[in-house]
Design a protein around this motif. Structure first.
Motif, mmCIF file in Angstrom:
data_model
loop_
_atom_site.group_PDB
_atom_site.id
_atom_site.type_symbol
_atom_site.label_atom_id
_atom_site.label_comp_id
_atom_site.label_asym_id
_atom_site.label_seq_id
_atom_site.Cartn_x
_atom_site.Cartn_y
_atom_site.Cartn_z
ATOM 1 N N LYS A 134 -48.032 56.874 32.819
ATOM 2 C CA LYS A 134 -49.063 56.209 32.023
ATOM 3 C C LYS A 134 -49.390 54.805 32.531
ATOM 4 O O LYS A 134 -50.552 54.400 32.530
ATOM 5 C CB LYS A 134 -48.628 56.152 30.555
ATOM 6 C CG LYS A 134 -48.527 57.532 29.917
ATOM 7 C CD LYS A 134 -48.194 57.442 28.426
ATOM 8 C CE LYS A 134 -48.143 58.825 27.790
ATOM 9 N NZ LYS A 134 -47.845 58.771 26.339
ATOM 10 N N ASN A 135 -48.342 54.052 32.939
ATOM 11 C CA ASN A 135 -48.607 52.670 33.351
ATOM 12 C C ASN A 135 -48.198 52.355 34.788
ATOM 13 O O ASN A 135 -48.412 51.250 35.272
ATOM 14 C CB ASN A 135 -47.924 51.684 32.401
ATOM 15 C CG ASN A 135 -46.423 51.927 32.308
ATOM 16 O OD1 ASN A 135 -45.779 52.343 33.255
ATOM 17 N ND2 ASN A 135 -45.861 51.659 31.128
ATOM 18 N N LYS A 192 -45.216 51.976 36.093
ATOM 19 C CA LYS A 192 -43.993 51.190 36.270
ATOM 20 C C LYS A 192 -42.845 52.098 36.720
ATOM 21 O O LYS A 192 -42.774 53.266 36.340
ATOM 22 C CB LYS A 192 -43.606 50.484 34.968
ATOM 23 C CG LYS A 192 -44.594 49.410 34.549
ATOM 24 C CD LYS A 192 -44.123 48.710 33.278
ATOM 25 C CE LYS A 192 -45.089 47.603 32.860
ATOM 26 N NZ LYS A 192 -44.642 46.920 31.614
ATOM 27 N N GLN A 227 -40.210 60.780 28.461
ATOM 28 C CA GLN A 227 -41.235 59.949 29.091
ATOM 29 C C GLN A 227 -41.886 60.746 30.214
ATOM 30 O O GLN A 227 -41.206 61.317 31.075
ATOM 31 C CB GLN A 227 -40.632 58.666 29.660
ATOM 32 C CG GLN A 227 -40.203 57.651 28.626
ATOM 33 C CD GLN A 227 -39.524 56.457 29.260
ATOM 34 O OE1 GLN A 227 -38.414 56.554 29.780
ATOM 35 N NE2 GLN A 227 -40.184 55.311 29.214
ATOM 36 N N GLU A 264 -40.877 65.162 33.021
ATOM 37 C CA GLU A 264 -40.421 64.316 31.920
ATOM 38 C C GLU A 264 -38.945 64.027 32.097
ATOM 39 O O GLU A 264 -38.193 64.869 32.600
ATOM 40 C CB GLU A 264 -40.652 64.998 30.556
ATOM 41 C CG GLU A 264 -42.095 65.033 30.103
ATOM 42 C CD GLU A 264 -42.233 65.625 28.702
ATOM 43 O OE1 GLU A 264 -41.234 66.200 28.197
ATOM 44 O OE2 GLU A 264 -43.313 65.522 28.109
ATOM 45 N N ASN A 265 -38.505 62.825 31.665
ATOM 46 C CA ASN A 265 -37.084 62.522 31.695
ATOM 47 C C ASN A 265 -36.438 62.875 30.358
ATOM 48 O O ASN A 265 -37.093 63.447 29.477
ATOM 49 C CB ASN A 265 -36.846 61.045 32.070
ATOM 50 C CG ASN A 265 -37.474 60.075 31.075
ATOM 51 O OD1 ASN A 265 -37.825 60.449 29.945
ATOM 52 N ND2 ASN A 265 -37.622 58.827 31.475
ATOM 53 N N GLN A 272 -51.863 57.991 35.457
ATOM 54 C CA GLN A 272 -51.665 57.683 36.876
ATOM 55 C C GLN A 272 -51.828 58.951 37.708
ATOM 56 O O GLN A 272 -51.328 60.013 37.345
ATOM 57 C CB GLN A 272 -50.264 57.104 37.108
ATOM 58 C CG GLN A 272 -49.995 55.800 36.377
ATOM 59 C CD GLN A 272 -50.753 54.641 36.986
ATOM 60 O OE1 GLN A 272 -50.699 54.400 38.189
ATOM 61 N NE2 GLN A 272 -51.478 53.905 36.150
ATOM 62 N N ASP A 326 -43.539 55.853 35.723
ATOM 63 C CA ASP A 326 -44.218 56.139 34.460
ATOM 64 C C ASP A 326 -45.642 56.628 34.751
ATOM 65 O O ASP A 326 -46.430 55.937 35.404
ATOM 66 C CB ASP A 326 -44.248 54.875 33.595
ATOM 67 C CG ASP A 326 -44.613 55.171 32.149
ATOM 68 O OD1 ASP A 326 -45.625 55.860 31.925
ATOM 69 O OD2 ASP A 326 -43.900 54.686 31.249
ATOM 70 N N LEU A 374 -39.426 53.601 36.522
ATOM 71 C CA LEU A 374 -38.434 53.828 35.476
ATOM 72 C C LEU A 374 -37.035 53.981 36.056
ATOM 73 O O LEU A 374 -36.046 53.619 35.417
ATOM 74 C CB LEU A 374 -38.790 55.087 34.682
ATOM 75 C CG LEU A 374 -40.147 55.083 33.965
ATOM 76 C CD1 LEU A 374 -40.417 56.459 33.345
ATOM 77 C CD2 LEU A 374 -40.194 54.000 32.899
ATOM 78 N N LEU A 382 -43.570 61.276 33.647
ATOM 79 C CA LEU A 382 -43.404 60.508 34.884
ATOM 80 C C LEU A 382 -43.804 61.336 36.101
ATOM 81 O O LEU A 382 -43.889 62.561 36.060
ATOM 82 C CB LEU A 382 -41.941 60.054 35.022
ATOM 83 C CG LEU A 382 -40.860 61.147 35.010
ATOM 84 C CD1 LEU A 382 -40.590 61.727 36.401
ATOM 85 C CD2 LEU A 382 -39.569 60.604 34.429
ATOM 86 N N ASP A 421 -38.752 57.484 39.893
ATOM 87 C CA ASP A 421 -39.385 58.003 38.678
ATOM 88 C C ASP A 421 -40.363 56.944 38.208
ATOM 89 O O ASP A 421 -39.961 55.829 37.856
ATOM 90 C CB ASP A 421 -38.342 58.283 37.600
ATOM 91 C CG ASP A 421 -37.487 59.497 37.936
ATOM 92 O OD1 ASP A 421 -37.867 60.261 38.846
ATOM 93 O OD2 ASP A 421 -36.430 59.666 37.297
#
Length: 245
Positions: free
Chosen positions: A233-234, A236, A210, A205-206, A181, A231, A238, A212, A229
């Protein structure tokens, strides 16, 4: 005395009693109605005499220190986050944004080590004026700090972040290669949820490792800040956190 004469007083008394009872009931009924009206009037009026159904407006809550700072800083910035990001990324060949934040400029920050960019002769803003502090990474993960005047949009300083070792650069390069993303996509997700001004974007990162994008959006109606936060990669969400301080 004949029976007929004895019945007459009894009938007369009955009539009188009937009339008296009717009058008594009427009087009692009128008294009850009056008491009911008084009670209803008492229920529909406040102690000051105004209707209780009309609530007086609550006083405006004072702003917290952070809310007041946002209210003072954000209107001064004439350059939006995306314009500042574009200006910063152009300073680093094949660079990608990893951090951007709206803040006040401090003359003390100019004393930090770094190599000023000869292609950006723009003067630094005045003390406490708004600036966008950006961090842009090159392909090998080297992070460059780029300062952008938030009023004019001019880059007034470029420098390589000090104290980066090979592991630091590798970590940044890995994050960028895994992030599917873009910051623009992450910001759209955040501002679709909360309308307002974007004041910070960061690749991070969290605790669960992950990857973000963290995006701060300030609602200029109440000056609360919401952090999303997202994601990397997708796309979404978080986590969503509203900072009302």
């Amino acid at each position: 005395m004949s029976p007929a004469r004895r019945l007459l007083p009894i009938r007369s008394m009955a009539v009188i009693c009937a009339l008296g009872g009717s009058l008594l009931l009427t009087a009692c009924s009128n008294a009850d109605t009056a008491r009911s009206s008084v009670a209803e009037a008492a229920q529909t009026e406040s102690p000051t005499g105004s209707p209780t159904g009309t609530a007086s407006p609550s006083p405006t809550q004072p702003l917290t220190e952070d809310q007041a700072e946002r209210k003072a800083l954000i209107p001064m910035a004439k350059v939006t986050w995306d314009k500042a990001a574009d200006a910063a990324v152009k300073e680093v060949p094949d660079g990608k944004l990893v951090h951007l934040e709206l803040k006040r400029f401090s003359t003390e920050s100019t004393e930090s080590p770094g190599t000023p960019s000869p292609s950006t002769p723009a003067p630094a803003p005045s003390q406490d004026a708004p600036e966008w502090e950006a961090k842009v990474a090159s392909a090998d993960g080297t992070v460059h700090r780029i300062d952008v005047d938030a009023v004019t949009g001019e880059v007034f300083r470029t420098q390589i972040e000090p104290d980066q070792d090979a592991d630091d650069k590798r970590e940044v390069a890995d994050r960028l290669s895994q992030a599917e993303q873009t910051p623009e996509q992450a910001v759209k997700v955040a501002t679709d949820k909360t309308k307002g001004t974007v004041t910070s974007v960061e690749l991070d990162e969290n605790d669960d490792r992950q990857l973000l994008w963290s995006v701060d959006v300030v609602n200029t109606d109440d000056w609360n800040k919401t952090t999303y936060d997202i994601d990397a990669k997708n796309g979404k969400i978080l986590r969503e956190h509203v900072d009302r301080d």
